[in-house]
Every structure is written in structure tokens, then in C-alpha cells.
Design a protein around this motif. Structure first.
Motif, mmCIF file in Angstrom:
data_model
loop_
_atom_site.group_PDB
_atom_site.id
_atom_site.type_symbol
_atom_site.label_atom_id
_atom_site.label_comp_id
_atom_site.label_asym_id
_atom_site.label_seq_id
_atom_site.Cartn_x
_atom_site.Cartn_y
_atom_site.Cartn_z
ATOM 1 N N GLU A 135 0.796 -1.306 0.018
ATOM 2 C CA GLU A 135 -0.046 0.063 -0.107
ATOM 3 C C GLU A 135 0.834 1.187 0.079
ATOM 4 O OE1 GLU A 135 -1.492 1.104 4.510
ATOM 5 O OE2 GLU A 135 -1.664 -1.097 4.026
ATOM 6 N N HIS A 136 2.150 1.087 0.479
ATOM 7 C CA HIS A 136 2.985 2.114 0.084
ATOM 8 C C HIS A 136 3.881 2.384 -0.919
ATOM 9 C CE1 HIS A 136 2.158 2.989 4.486
ATOM 10 N NE2 HIS A 136 2.470 1.601 4.585
ATOM 11 N N ARG A 137 3.436 1.409 -1.970
ATOM 12 C CA ARG A 137 4.231 1.612 -3.086
ATOM 13 C C ARG A 137 4.052 2.967 -3.986
ATOM 14 N NH1 ARG A 137 6.053 -2.432 -7.169
ATOM 15 N NH2 ARG A 137 5.887 -1.723 -9.211
ATOM 16 N N VAL A 138 5.066 3.405 -4.552
ATOM 17 C CA VAL A 138 4.805 4.775 -5.163
ATOM 18 C C VAL A 138 5.313 4.459 -6.845
ATOM 19 C CG1 VAL A 138 5.519 7.022 -5.678
ATOM 20 C CG2 VAL A 138 5.139 6.206 -3.311
ATOM 21 N N LEU A 171 11.702 7.989 -0.595
ATOM 22 C CA LEU A 171 12.927 7.119 0.404
ATOM 23 C C LEU A 171 11.837 6.245 1.459
ATOM 24 C CD1 LEU A 171 15.615 6.617 1.099
ATOM 25 C CD2 LEU A 171 15.515 8.208 2.675
ATOM 26 N N HIS A 172 12.341 5.121 1.216
ATOM 27 C CA HIS A 172 11.344 4.062 2.171
ATOM 28 C C HIS A 172 12.399 3.646 3.176
ATOM 29 C CE1 HIS A 172 8.075 3.085 0.034
ATOM 30 N NE2 HIS A 172 8.708 3.080 -1.361
ATOM 31 N N VAL A 173 12.521 4.077 4.361
ATOM 32 C CA VAL A 173 13.097 3.849 5.522
ATOM 33 C C VAL A 173 12.567 2.839 6.544
ATOM 34 C CG1 VAL A 173 14.372 4.713 7.574
ATOM 35 C CG2 VAL A 173 14.109 6.128 5.407
ATOM 36 N N ARG A 243 12.458 -10.261 -2.629
ATOM 37 C CA ARG A 243 11.140 -9.958 -2.409
ATOM 38 C C ARG A 243 10.564 -8.849 -1.875
ATOM 39 N NH1 ARG A 243 9.815 -15.269 -1.005
ATOM 40 N NH2 ARG A 243 7.501 -14.486 -1.025
ATOM 41 N N ILE A 244 11.550 -7.871 -1.413
ATOM 42 C CA ILE A 244 10.803 -6.482 -0.668
ATOM 43 C C ILE A 244 10.881 -5.418 -1.617
ATOM 44 C CG2 ILE A 244 11.276 -4.897 1.008
ATOM 45 C CD1 ILE A 244 11.957 -7.380 2.904
ATOM 46 N N CYS A 245 12.101 -5.617 -2.418
ATOM 47 C CA CYS A 245 12.193 -4.334 -3.399
ATOM 48 C C CYS A 245 11.202 -4.409 -4.385
ATOM 49 C CB CYS A 245 13.625 -4.444 -4.139
ATOM 50 S SG CYS A 245 14.930 -3.894 -2.715
ATOM 51 N N PRO A 246 10.876 -5.383 -5.324
ATOM 52 C CA PRO A 246 9.719 -5.520 -6.293
ATOM 53 C C PRO A 246 8.537 -4.762 -5.625
ATOM 54 C CG PRO A 246 11.040 -7.417 -6.218
ATOM 55 C CD PRO A 246 11.549 -6.816 -5.188
ATOM 56 N N VAL A 247 8.147 -5.145 -4.494
ATOM 57 C CA VAL A 247 6.992 -4.781 -3.758
ATOM 58 C C VAL A 247 6.653 -3.321 -3.756
ATOM 59 C CG1 VAL A 247 5.428 -4.883 -2.136
ATOM 60 C CG2 VAL A 247 6.388 -6.871 -2.776
ATOM 61 N N LEU A 248 7.781 -2.808 -3.425
ATOM 62 C CA LEU A 248 7.961 -1.053 -3.130
ATOM 63 C C LEU A 248 8.511 -0.381 -4.441
ATOM 64 C CD1 LEU A 248 8.724 -1.310 0.513
ATOM 65 C CD2 LEU A 248 6.486 -0.510 -0.631
#
Length: 344
Positions: A135-138, A171-173, A243-248
Motif C-alpha cells: 500500500e506504500h508503493r509509489v 525514500l523508504h526507511v 522479495r521486498i524491493c519489487p513490492v515497493l
């Protein structure tokens, strides 16, 4: 065959477990807090340990594999974890042993072929975590990332995040959620939140159990680099990149240069090795310096122990300094003085 708890603080108990694990190609890791052995007579035929939410150092003599020994050991470890209030559990094993644990309710999170597989006892635990991130994907622009512990949040952390945010659209922290630091998880998260409130393109996340945790990277929380540090570092980087980078939609990861801690330095190497394989560029940012020395949380902790408040004030944001002088911080500072060698 019976199960027995062993007291690892006693050399007479510890040595036989270490020897048995060595025969199985494993080692007894220093952070285990509870260990059981399966014995026939006085001979050890199996063992397993609990560390936080992770079941580890599980081994059974080859001649007894498939006869329910691993199941009994695992069941005892799970029950002990439940008694301690831990219900979301993880275990590392070799890929060829995965089949021993899946019938016992564990499902794979991620694997590195021929090296290691991480399993958890929640069928959709990782999937739910990824859904919560989505839900935080830009979609527009470049999305970058940083993972921080902030024990406590310093001007060095602020410099890293401000630099990173100025070089990406979003920037995702991620704040490390493992509660192994002197400053509790919720305090560290809040200090980062308050200290970066003005950085409008920064999205703050709790790291959860899948980013630099005792599950994905247990060696990170030990004082020295161990034999498994590189393996675990590569594994954590693989989960993040694959797994995480593609989602965001993350294509960059920013890390601070590490002149002091060998574990973090090795982890940075693992990130530079693994993440480009998944299209993620790693940028190492030189540390912010004051008086010729890098600003670090370890320096701040040392100054806090020595109550050198003016020097602390020069190294942390105003929001952090206000917290450090509050009543809420008093028990944390007391713990710090009793445990001065805390890492990260």
C-alpha cells in the motif's frame, strides 16, 4: 530415548553438545538461550536450541533420522517458546532438510539454493508482510531505501537519510524492529519519526521479522563476526532484493560507510554483492564527521554513560536530545550504564 534440558553455562554440559554438532557439520551459536538434547543411555543422538523467536542448531544422528527424533526436539522447543510468550517462530536449515520440518507446520520464507532455507510457523506470514508494504508503493519516479537501527537516532543517521531522500523521489526507511538494543524498538522508531518529520518524501516502516532480524540475520546482533556472518548477510540481502524491493518499486539502497563495526562492514559488502543481481544499486555514503571523527550511535552511548551532555547535544538532533533528558529515558540510561558494551 529421552529429552533433557542442558545448562550451557556448565562446561560439562556445553562441551558434549558442541562436539555432537561439530560431528553434524554445525556449531553451537553463542546467542542460544535454551537447549535440549535427545539421549539414548548417555549418548547424545539429537539436539536443538532456542534463541529469541528462532529455533536453531537442530541436528539428529543420521542413523535415527526419519524416526521422529527431530519432531520431538522441535515440539519441545516450540512449547518452550510458547511458554516464553513467543508464537511466531523461525528456523534455519539446509535445503535438503526442509522436508523434515514442513510436516511439522513450518513453511519456507526464502532459500538460497544449496546453502540455506528459512522457514516460519505461519503459512502466510511473509505474504501478509509484503501485502502490508504494497500500500506504500509509489509508481512515479525513483524509489530508494535505507535500513537503520538508531540506538539512538543521531545527526549521522539524519545526514544519511537527508542525503538519500535528496537523491530519489521516494525514500523508504525501515527501522530494525528486533528488540536487542538498549533503546527499545518503539523509542527508536519514534526518534526517527520525530527527527525526520520535515523530510516530506520519506516513508517510515517498521522492519518486522524479515529485515535485519534474528530470523534473517542473527549474526548482526553478535559482538564479533562469526563463520556464518557472510552467509546470513547474503541471505538477508537476498530477501530484501528479491522479495521486498519489487513490492515497493525500490531500485536503490543507501548505506552508511562503516569504519568501526566489522559485522556491519561485512554486511555492506554482502549488499553490494547481492542487490545488483535484482536491479538495485547500492550507494555507500561517507559518514558525517565532527572534529575529525565519524558521528556514531556508539559514540553517543559512550558519552551518555560518562554524562558528557554538551558533547551529546552536538551529535544528536534536538528531538533526540529532548528525549534523552526526559523521565522516560531514565531507565534506558540506567540500563546503558549497566550494559556499556551494547552493539548497534
Amino acid at each position: 530415548m529421552e529429552l533433557r534440558e542442558v545448562l550451557l553455562s556448565l562446561p560439562s554440559d556445553r562441551r558434549p553438545v558442541e562436539q555432537f554438532l561439530q560431528q553434524q557439520g554445525l556449531r553451537l551459536e553463542e546467542d542460544v538461550e535454551y537447549t535440549v538434547i535427545a539421549v539414548e543411555g548417555e549418548k547424545i543422538v539429537g539436539t536443538g536450541s532456542l534463541s529469541g523467536k528462532v529455533l536453531k542448531c537442530i541436528a539428529v544422528e543420521s542413523s535415527l533420522q526419519g524416526q521422529g527424533v527431530a519432531s520431538r526436539i522441535l515440539s519441545e522447543l516450540v512449547q518452550e517458546a510458547f511458554r516464553r510468550g513467543r508464537d511466531h517462530l523461525f528456523l534455519f536449515t539446509r535445503p535438503e532438510n526442509e522436508k523434515l520440518f514442513t510436516p511439522l507446520g513450518f513453511t519456507p520464507v526464502e532459500r538460497m539454493e544449496k546453502e540455506i532455507v528459512l522457514l516460519e510457523n505461519r503459512p502466510n506470514g511473509f505474504v501478509h508482510y509484503l501485502v502490508s508494504l504494497r500500500e506504500h508503493r509509489v509508481e512515479k519516479g525513483v524509489s530508494g531505501s535505507a535500513v537503520v537501527n538508531c540506538n539512538p537516532f543521531t545527526l549521522g543517521h539524519r545526514y544519511l537519510l537527508e542525503y538519500a531522500a535528496s537523491h530519489v523521489s521516494t525514500l523508504h526507511v525501515f527501522v530494525v524492529e528486533e528488540d536487542r538494543s538498549v533503546f527499545p524498538t518503539e523509542v527508536r522508531y519514534r526518534l526517527v519519526q520525530e527527527g525526520t518529520r520535515d523530510i516530506k518524501n520519506l516513508i517510515l516502516h517498521r522492519g518486522g521479522p524479515y529485515i535485519i532480524s534474528s530470523a534473517t540475520f542473527p549474526s548482526y546482533f553478535l559482538k564479533e563476526a562469526s563463520e556464518g556472518t557472510r552467509l546470513y548477510g547474503r541471505f538477508d540481502a537476498t530477501i530484501f532484493g528479491k522479495r521486498i524491493c519489487p513490492v515497493l518499486n525500490i531500485s536503490r539502497r543507501f548505506v552508511g560507510e562503516e569504519p568501526y563495526c566489522p559485522v556491519t562492514s561485512l554486511y555492506n559488502q554482502c549488499l553490494r554483492e547481492i542487490l545488483p543481481q535484482y536491479g538495485v544499486q547500492v550507494e555507500v555514503i561517507p559518514r558525517l564527521e565532527k572534529d575529525g571523527r565519524a558521528v556514531s550511535a556508539s559514540t553517543v552511548r559512550k558519552l551518555l554513560i560518562e554524562e558528557r551532555w554538551e558533547e551529546v547535544k552536538a551529535l544528536v538532533p534536538e528531538t533526540t536530545f529532548e528525549f534523552l533528558q526526559s523521565r522516560e529515558a531514565e531507565p534506558i540510561l540506567d540500563r546503558l550504564k549497566k550494559k556499556p558494551d551494547s552493539r548497534h
